[in-house]
Design a protein around this motif. Structure first.
Motif, PDB file in Angstrom:
ATOM      1  N   PRO A   1      42.969   2.182  91.863  1.00  0.00           N
ATOM      2  CA  PRO A   1      42.199   0.924  91.952  1.00  0.00           C
ATOM      3  C   PRO A   1      40.826   1.084  92.596  1.00  0.00           C
ATOM      4  O   PRO A   1      39.850   0.509  92.111  1.00  0.00           O
ATOM      5  N   SER A   2      40.712   1.884  93.657  1.00  0.00           N
ATOM      6  CA  SER A   2      39.403   2.058  94.302  1.00  0.00           C
ATOM      7  C   SER A   2      38.414   2.746  93.367  1.00  0.00           C
ATOM      8  O   SER A   2      37.210   2.485  93.419  1.00  0.00           O
ATOM      9  N   GLN A   3      38.903   3.617  92.506  1.00  0.00           N
ATOM     10  CA  GLN A   3      38.025   4.283  91.549  1.00  0.00           C
ATOM     11  C   GLN A   3      37.573   3.309  90.465  1.00  0.00           C
ATOM     12  O   GLN A   3      36.445   3.379  89.987  1.00  0.00           O
ATOM     13  N   ASN A   4      38.451   2.415  90.084  1.00  0.00           N
ATOM     14  CA  ASN A   4      38.138   1.458  89.026  1.00  0.00           C
ATOM     15  C   ASN A   4      37.206   0.347  89.497  1.00  0.00           C
ATOM     16  O   ASN A   4      36.663  -0.388  88.676  1.00  0.00           O
ATOM     17  N   GLN A   5      37.011   0.204  90.798  1.00  0.00           N
ATOM     18  CA  GLN A   5      36.124  -0.837  91.327  1.00  0.00           C
ATOM     19  C   GLN A   5      34.655  -0.441  91.260  1.00  0.00           C
ATOM     20  O   GLN A   5      33.780  -1.285  91.406  1.00  0.00           O
ATOM     21  N   MET A   6      34.392   0.851  91.053  1.00  0.00           N
ATOM     22  CA  MET A   6      33.008   1.321  90.970  1.00  0.00           C
ATOM     23  C   MET A   6      32.635   1.549  89.510  1.00  0.00           C
ATOM     24  O   MET A   6      33.453   2.028  88.724  1.00  0.00           O
ATOM     25  N   GLU A   7      31.414   1.238  89.180  1.00  0.00           N
ATOM     26  CA  GLU A   7      30.913   1.450  87.822  1.00  0.00           C
ATOM     27  C   GLU A   7      30.682   2.946  87.604  1.00  0.00           C
ATOM     28  O   GLU A   7      30.053   3.608  88.439  1.00  0.00           O
ATOM     29  N   PRO A   8      31.201   3.528  86.491  1.00  0.00           N
ATOM     30  CA  PRO A   8      30.913   4.942  86.217  1.00  0.00           C
ATOM     31  C   PRO A   8      29.412   5.206  86.250  1.00  0.00           C
ATOM     32  O   PRO A   8      28.618   4.437  85.705  1.00  0.00           O
ATOM     33  N   GLY A   9      29.036   6.261  86.936  1.00  0.00           N
ATOM     34  CA  GLY A   9      27.631   6.631  87.044  1.00  0.00           C
ATOM     35  C   GLY A   9      26.887   5.967  88.180  1.00  0.00           C
ATOM     36  O   GLY A   9      25.690   6.180  88.350  1.00  0.00           O
TER      37      GLY A   9
ATOM     38  N   VAL B   1      34.347   9.755  92.931  1.00  0.00           N
ATOM     39  CA  VAL B   1      33.255   9.741  91.967  1.00  0.00           C
ATOM     40  C   VAL B   1      33.724   8.941  90.753  1.00  0.00           C
ATOM     41  O   VAL B   1      34.687   9.325  90.091  1.00  0.00           O
ATOM     42  N   PRO B   2      33.053   7.819  90.456  1.00  0.00           N
ATOM     43  CA  PRO B   2      33.481   6.976  89.338  1.00  0.00           C
ATOM     44  C   PRO B   2      33.019   7.538  87.984  1.00  0.00           C
ATOM     45  O   PRO B   2      31.828   7.773  87.785  1.00  0.00           O
ATOM     46  N   VAL B   3      33.986   7.779  87.113  1.00  0.00           N
ATOM     47  CA  VAL B   3      33.683   8.323  85.783  1.00  0.00           C
ATOM     48  C   VAL B   3      34.384   7.503  84.713  1.00  0.00           C
ATOM     49  O   VAL B   3      35.373   6.827  84.976  1.00  0.00           O
ATOM     50  N   LYS B   4      33.867   7.608  83.515  1.00  0.00           N
ATOM     51  CA  LYS B   4      34.426   6.877  82.377  1.00  0.00           C
ATOM     52  C   LYS B   4      35.530   7.672  81.692  1.00  0.00           C
ATOM     53  O   LYS B   4      36.568   7.137  81.337  1.00  0.00           O
ATOM     54  N   ASP B   5      35.304   8.962  81.481  1.00  0.00           N
ATOM     55  CA  ASP B   5      36.197   9.805  80.698  1.00  0.00           C
ATOM     56  C   ASP B   5      36.676  10.968  81.578  1.00  0.00           C
ATOM     57  O   ASP B   5      35.904  11.880  81.887  1.00  0.00           O
ATOM     58  N   ILE B   6      37.940  10.928  81.956  1.00  0.00           N
ATOM     59  CA  ILE B   6      38.485  11.940  82.875  1.00  0.00           C
ATOM     60  C   ILE B   6      38.426  13.337  82.269  1.00  0.00           C
ATOM     61  O   ILE B   6      38.012  14.289  82.936  1.00  0.00           O
ATOM     62  N   GLU B   7      38.847  13.501  81.030  1.00  0.00           N
ATOM     63  CA  GLU B   7      38.855  14.839  80.407  1.00  0.00           C
ATOM     64  C   GLU B   7      37.442  15.418  80.325  1.00  0.00           C
ATOM     65  O   GLU B   7      37.238  16.596  80.614  1.00  0.00           O
ATOM     66  N   ARG B   8      36.475  14.602  79.937  1.00  0.00           N
ATOM     67  CA  ARG B   8      35.080  15.062  79.870  1.00  0.00           C
ATOM     68  C   ARG B   8      34.594  15.456  81.262  1.00  0.00           C
ATOM     69  O   ARG B   8      33.882  16.450  81.434  1.00  0.00           O
ATOM     70  N   SER B   9      35.000  14.704  82.271  1.00  0.00           N
ATOM     71  CA  SER B   9      34.577  15.000  83.648  1.00  0.00           C
ATOM     72  C   SER B   9      35.237  16.261  84.180  1.00  0.00           C
ATOM     73  O   SER B   9      34.611  17.023  84.920  1.00  0.00           O
TER      74      SER B   9
END
Length: 147
Positions: free
Chosen positions: A59-67, A10-18
């Motif tokens: 890297p696979s997580q960073n390839q997807m846009e959060p949300g 699941v692509p997210v911007k902020d790990i702590e918030r998630s």
């Protein structure tokens, strides 16, 4: 040969918030939070599920846009109760929608802080016949406690 789906990224911007959202508001179990220096992997499992979600900085997580992940589906035995539970924890959940009066026809939805969306389907049969029986829910050989 069985092919089992066991992890969804699941692509997210902020790990702590998630972490706060998925663990504290949605109620998923935090399986591990592993920081390897260059990458961080955080895994959650919805109680009773054989499939987990992972957030982090691989890297696979960073390839997807959060949300950008839409329509992940959860199943519960009582949608109204599950919805009220989420609302009570501060999750903005949609109204119940009944597409079909038969079992499996009731849904509601919610989104995480980044906009990844979830559909929640009611299957009343899961109250009597859980997909994964309670006695088999332990991960990595640990005992599972029923609350």
């Amino acid at each position: 040969m069985d092919w089992t789906l066991e992890v969804v990224i699941v692509p997210v911007k902020d790990i702590e918030r998630s972490i706060e959202f998925y663990r504290d508001r949605v109620g998923f179990d935090l399986d591990h939070d592993t920081d390897m220096g260059e990458a961080r992997i955080v895994q959650f499992t919805p109680r009773g599920s054989g499939c987990s979600i992972v957030i982090g900085t691989l890297p696979s997580q960073n390839q997807m846009e959060p949300g950008s992940l839409k329509g992940l589906q959860l199943v519960v035995s009582d949608a109204a109760t599950a919805r009220e539970e989420l609302i009570g924890r501060g999750v903005d959940a949609s109204e119940l929608t009944v597409f079909d009066e038969r079992d499996g026809g009731t849904f509601f939805g919610f989104s995480d802080p980044d906009g990844n969306s979830w559909a929640v389907q009611e299957l009343r049969v899961r109250a009597e016949k859980p997909l994964i029986p309670v006695e088999y829910r332990g991960r990595f050989g640990e005992e599972y406690e029923v609350e």
